[in-house]
Design a protein around this motif. Structure first.
Motif, PDB file in Angstrom:
ATOM      1  N   VAL A 156       0.839  -1.200   0.000  1.00 57.11           N
ATOM      2  CA  VAL A 156       0.000   0.000   0.000  1.00 57.11           C
ATOM      3  C   VAL A 156       0.875   1.250   0.000  1.00 57.11           C
ATOM      4  O   VAL A 156       0.663   2.178  -0.786  1.00 57.11           O
ATOM      5  N   GLY A 157       1.867   1.279   0.896  1.00 60.05           N
ATOM      6  CA  GLY A 157       2.723   2.454   0.999  1.00 60.05           C
ATOM      7  C   GLY A 157       3.421   2.782  -0.305  1.00 60.05           C
ATOM      8  O   GLY A 157       3.496   3.947  -0.713  1.00 60.05           O
ATOM      9  N   ARG A 158       3.902   1.752  -0.991  1.00 61.67           N
ATOM     10  CA  ARG A 158       4.582   1.969  -2.267  1.00 61.67           C
ATOM     11  C   ARG A 158       3.612   2.546  -3.302  1.00 61.67           C
ATOM     12  O   ARG A 158       3.947   3.478  -4.033  1.00 61.67           O
ATOM     13  N   ARG A 159       2.406   1.993  -3.338  1.00 64.66           N
ATOM     14  CA  ARG A 159       1.425   2.492  -4.295  1.00 64.66           C
ATOM     15  C   ARG A 159       1.015   3.928  -3.966  1.00 64.66           C
ATOM     16  O   ARG A 159       0.791   4.750  -4.864  1.00 64.66           O
ATOM     17  N   VAL A 160       0.913   4.240  -2.679  1.00 66.64           N
ATOM     18  CA  VAL A 160       0.582   5.606  -2.269  1.00 66.64           C
ATOM     19  C   VAL A 160       1.653   6.577  -2.756  1.00 66.64           C
ATOM     20  O   VAL A 160       1.345   7.646  -3.291  1.00 66.64           O
ATOM     21  N   VAL A 161       2.915   6.203  -2.573  1.00 63.08           N
ATOM     22  CA  VAL A 161       4.011   7.064  -3.034  1.00 63.08           C
ATOM     23  C   VAL A 161       3.900   7.292  -4.534  1.00 63.08           C
ATOM     24  O   VAL A 161       4.074   8.419  -5.028  1.00 63.08           O
ATOM     25  N   GLU A 162       3.608   6.234  -5.286  1.00 62.26           N
ATOM     26  CA  GLU A 162       3.477   6.372  -6.735  1.00 62.26           C
ATOM     27  C   GLU A 162       2.306   7.291  -7.096  1.00 62.26           C
ATOM     28  O   GLU A 162       2.416   8.127  -7.999  1.00 62.26           O
ATOM     29  N   MET A 163       1.190   7.151  -6.385  1.00 62.58           N
ATOM     30  CA  MET A 163       0.006   7.961  -6.693  1.00 62.58           C
ATOM     31  C   MET A 163       0.196   9.414  -6.290  1.00 62.58           C
ATOM     32  O   MET A 163      -0.398  10.318  -6.899  1.00 62.58           O
ATOM     33  N   LEU A 164       1.025   9.671  -5.288  1.00 58.47           N
ATOM     34  CA  LEU A 164       1.257  11.041  -4.841  1.00 58.47           C
ATOM     35  C   LEU A 164       2.020  11.871  -5.871  1.00 58.47           C
ATOM     36  O   LEU A 164       2.125  13.089  -5.725  1.00 58.47           O
ATOM     37  N   ARG A 165       2.517  11.211  -6.913  1.00 57.85           N
ATOM     38  CA  ARG A 165       3.207  11.950  -7.970  1.00 57.85           C
ATOM     39  C   ARG A 165       2.281  12.925  -8.681  1.00 57.85           C
ATOM     40  O   ARG A 165       2.748  13.856  -9.348  1.00 57.85           O
ATOM     41  N   VAL A 166       0.973  12.721  -8.565  1.00 56.36           N
ATOM     42  CA  VAL A 166       0.038  13.647  -9.215  1.00 56.36           C
ATOM     43  C   VAL A 166       0.024  14.989  -8.502  1.00 56.36           C
ATOM     44  O   VAL A 166      -0.481  15.978  -9.053  1.00 56.36           O
ATOM     45  N   LEU A 167       0.551  15.047  -7.286  1.00 57.37           N
ATOM     46  CA  LEU A 167       0.588  16.287  -6.529  1.00 57.37           C
ATOM     47  C   LEU A 167       1.963  16.933  -6.630  1.00 57.37           C
ATOM     48  O   LEU A 167       2.981  16.255  -6.759  1.00 57.37           O
ATOM     49  N   ASP A 168       1.973  18.233  -6.523  1.00 61.78           N
ATOM     50  CA  ASP A 168       3.249  18.957  -6.467  1.00 61.78           C
ATOM     51  C   ASP A 168       3.661  19.003  -4.996  1.00 61.78           C
ATOM     52  O   ASP A 168       3.540  20.027  -4.324  1.00 61.78           O
TER      53      ASP A 168
END
Length: 338
Positions: free
Chosen positions: A169-181
């Motif tokens: 989950v944590g890894r996927r969250v980090v990847e998804m947070l790329r949409v934010l600056d």
């Protein structure tokens, strides 16, 4: 293993949510399985015949414990395919000693948890829950200037997000947070700093992360090392107005200490898991306005459960055709996984 004999063990209401009519047809093509049997008690007389012949156990939430007595009723059992995340609730040392192949849909269940987390990170940055309550209470047409002034730093631009635990989950969250600056800090003692940097995040000590982040999101396993990881001292390190998100395990957070911080109004929090879980009806957490409290629904629910059913069917195909299982769980990794 050519078209193995399979038995389902889970809460009965889960089966139709995992497998619709088309999926049930696929299941019947892949395995010899009783379409009417879902085992909730391995000692039940009506399940004895099926269990005695079982080669594969397809498990789900509320599966009975696979202890020595249960395994004795399944002499031919070779594999357990779990349609949920953690296998710690039903697999015992006896199961591992048998040398069973064990697969878990943890990676697929991580998808909605990460989506929930991203939604809550964005909501926290925009201060949406507090604004929504104030807007309803005020019933006026004040514009953006009022909301910016009265709610302090609002928005997700250049925020610092702390992710504790680089789990699935944590890894996927980090990847998804790329949409934010945003700057993403990661703490995980089991992951090399270089691997964190490859994800576009910044490795950090836990205290450093907690003190710097606008939002702290927990994705660590629950074990002796992580119990009350967010204790009174660490919660005090969080910045005024910061948000703590917990979708992992309730025991990671000292509930009493969090309640004190929330009662003071200094912090905000999102809790999909609690300690205890579920909360008693008289828990003060239900009444705290700066806490978003959800009933353990960040993981798969409703239509999302089809993804888990599809995963199990794919694993069953791999098993019957001699391929490696994608969700293989190894006993040596249990201490560091959820």
């Amino acid at each position: 293993m050519d078209r193995p004999i399979a038995v389902l063990a889970m809460r009965p209401a889960l089966r139709p949510l995992l497998f619709d009519a088309a999926a049930e047809a696929r299941l019947a093509g892949l395995a010899d399985v009783d379409p009417a049997l879902v085992v909730t008690d391995f000692a039940a007389p009506e399940a004895a015949g099926a269990l005695a012949r079982a080669e594969v156990l397809i498990t789900g939430w509320d599966c009975p414990v696979l202890d020595e007595a249960a395994l004795a009723r399944m002499p031919g059992l070779r594999a357990v395919l779990h349609s949920g995340g953690s296998v710690k609730h039903h697999l015992t040392d006896a199961a591992w000693d048998r040398g069973l192949l064990v697969s878990s849909a943890v990676a697929d269940n991580a998808v909605p948890v990460a989506e929930y987390t991203l939604a809550m990170v964005i909501s926290a940055g925009k201060r949406l829950p507090e604004m929504e309550r104030a807007f309803r209470a005020g019933r006026d047409g004040r514009d953006w200037e009022h909301w910016s002034r009265d709610f302090g730093p609002v928005g997700n631009h250049r925020r610092v997000i702390g992710v504790v635990g680089l789990s699935r989950v944590g890894r996927r969250v980090v990847e998804m947070l790329r949409v934010l600056d945003a700057t993403v800090l990661v703490h995980d003692p089991y992951v090399p700093d270089e691997a964190v940097r490859e994800l576009g995040a910044v490795p950090a000590g836990l205290d450093e992360l907690v003190a710097a982040a606008d939002v702290v999101s927990l994705h660590a396993p629950s074990n002796a090392e992580t119990r009350h990881q967010m204790d009174r001292r660490r919660l005090a390190l969080m910045k005024d107005g910061a948000t703590l998100i917990n979708t992992a395990r309730g025991a990671l957070v000292d509930t009493a200490a969090l309640a004190d911080e929330l009662r003071s109004g200094r912090l905000f929090a999102v809790a999909d898991v609690t300690d205890p879980d579920p909360l008693p009806a008289d828990s003060e957490l239900f009444d705290l306005p700066n806490l978003i409290l959800t009933p353990h629904v960040a993981g798969s629910i409703g239509g999302e459960l089809r993804r888990l059913g599809d995963f199990v069917l794919a694993e069953l195909l791999r098993l019957s055709t001699g391929q490696d299982l994608l969700g293989l769980v190894r006993p040596e990794t249990l201490p560091s996984i959820a």
